[in-house]
Write an enzyme that holds these catalytic residues in place. Structure first.
Site, PDB file in Angstrom:
ATOM      1  N   LEU A  66       0.850  -1.190   0.000  1.00  0.00           N
ATOM      2  CA  LEU A  66       0.000   0.000   0.000  1.00  0.00           C
ATOM      3  C   LEU A  66       0.884   1.237   0.000  1.00  0.00           C
ATOM      4  O   LEU A  66       1.819   1.325   0.800  1.00  0.00           O
ATOM      5  CB  LEU A  66      -0.898   0.029   1.247  1.00  0.00           C
ATOM      6  N   HIS A  67       0.596   2.172  -0.901  1.00  0.00           N
ATOM      7  CA  HIS A  67       1.380   3.414  -0.883  1.00  0.00           C
ATOM      8  C   HIS A  67       0.599   4.623  -1.386  1.00  0.00           C
ATOM      9  O   HIS A  67       1.045   5.756  -1.237  1.00  0.00           O
ATOM     10  CB  HIS A  67       2.646   3.252  -1.723  1.00  0.00           C
ATOM     11  N   ARG A  68      -0.571   4.410  -1.989  1.00  0.00           N
ATOM     12  CA  ARG A  68      -1.292   5.546  -2.565  1.00  0.00           C
ATOM     13  C   ARG A  68      -1.846   6.443  -1.465  1.00  0.00           C
ATOM     14  O   ARG A  68      -2.364   5.970  -0.456  1.00  0.00           O
ATOM     15  CB  ARG A  68      -2.421   5.063  -3.478  1.00  0.00           C
TER      16      ARG A  68
END
Length: 364
Positions: free
Chosen positions: A208-210
């Site tokens: 997850l990075h958004r």
């Protein structure tokens, strides 16, 4: 034919590797083609960057612009200043950019203002989500590109709909899959495999990075809690993106079966993906790799620029919708997940098609 190849961040490395290898192969066959590799330094973790270059047999960059971190505007400006100096010192016939990172857009603008033709590999894909920086990068890049290489017929048709033709738009396949297929026999088990008690098809890989998923602490905590709950105590391996790392430290989010690990090299990461029960992600590229490897993939986004991964692959979009997330996990645990089908031209030969077309275009 002199080509300047631009790479800026980790997703770019997997895309330039097979193109460089094909150029070198054509050189050995007598083709008049050469390249100069520019690393903008947008991805500035030197150890991990060096690991990718070594594992994928990418030669050392001829120049690293060493841009490093900053806001979108700071990075874009620094890349443009550095790349302008590079092109002044080393003129070329063509600038080749890949993907949709800040470097892709910034170097395209600089090249066009220097009256140098640009080719965009992975052109024409769209998510329709203008909140994503990558979507802005794609739109700007494709608005001034000269030659487009696409991963799907849908991307090709979109480029035709905005005025491009068969003379400058080419459906060649997916260079990232070239890299995947050529490295399947070289994958490496991560050092933490036994320590974390991992077993084939009995753990999850999470990325997850958004901003929409990780920047709001309350929403991020809620999403992680739901994922952990639905995983039914199976280990979840979470290679943590730098932007996410900072938030996790502040929040002190700890779950018994959620294992934070450092970002992985290519061969370790694809090993994890290939052996996983499922991939849980908000990344676009990983959905492509999961689909080709026929590994179930749950994507925490409402839209995708890679619809073929949903239609022909193993990917399902759930966004942050609790009902859809629970439904996807139930489907996964029932053993009723959609099976991957062949995706046209994702066959390991995209880079070969690209270089052959570039040679023909240069000849006339």
């Amino acid at each position: 034919m002199k080509i300047t190849i631009v790479a800026g961040a980790r997703p770019n490395f997997m895309k330039i590797a097979p193109i460089i290898h094909e150029i070198e192969r054509q050189q050995k066959l007598g083709a008049t083609i050469s390249y100069r590799l520019i690393h903008t330094g947008q991805h500035y973790d030197k150890n991990l960057s060096d690991t990718f270059f070594k594992e994928l047999a990418i030669p050392a960059p001829h120049k690293n612009l060493e841009v490093k971190s900053g806001t979108q505007a700071e990075q874009t400006g620094a890349i443009m200043v550095g790349f302008e100096k590079e092109l002044e010192a080393h003129p070329c016939d063509l600038v080749l950019v890949v993907g949709d990172v800040t470097s892709t857009m910034a170097c395209t603008i600089v090249a066009k203002k220097a009256h140098i033709k640009v080719t965009h590999v992975e052109a024409g894909i769209r998510s329709g989500d203008l909140k994503m920086p990558e979507e802005i990068n794609r739109i700007v890049t494709d608005s001034i590109t000269d030659y487009f290489f696409t991963t799907s017929e849908k991307a090709t048709n979109y480029l035709h709909s905005i005025g491009n033709t068969e003379k400058n738009t080419f459906f060649v396949g997916n260079v990232m899959i070239d890299t995947l297929l050529s490295n399947l026999n070289r994958l490496k088990q991560p050092a933490f495999w036994e320590e974390k008690g991992l077993q084939e098809k009995n753990y999850y890989v999470l990325t997850l990075h958004r901003p929409s998923n990780v920047d709001a602490l309350e929403g991020f905590s809620k999403l992680l809690s739901l994922i952990v709950q639905k995983a039914n105590k199976l280990p979840i391996i979470f290679p943590v993106h730098p932007r996410t790392q900072k938030i996790l430290k502040e929040a002190n989010l700890v779950f018994e079966n959620l294992h934070y690990v450092s970002p992985q090299g290519y061969l370790n990461f694809i090993y994890l993906v290939k052996q996983a029960k499922a991939i849980l992600t908000d990344s676009g590229g990983i959905t492509e790799e999961a689909s080709v490897l026929n590994v179930p993939c749950i994507t925490f986004r409402d839209s995708t620029e890679r619809p073929e991964t949903c239609v022909l692959g193993t990917n399902i979009l759930v966004g942050n919708n609790t009902h859809l997330i629970e439904e996807a996990f139930n489907k996964l645990q029932s053993g009723n997940w959609q099976q991957a089908k062949p995706i046209p031209k994702w066959d390991g030969k995209a880079s070969q098609r690209i270089v052959e077309i570039l040679l023909k275009l240069h000849e006339g």
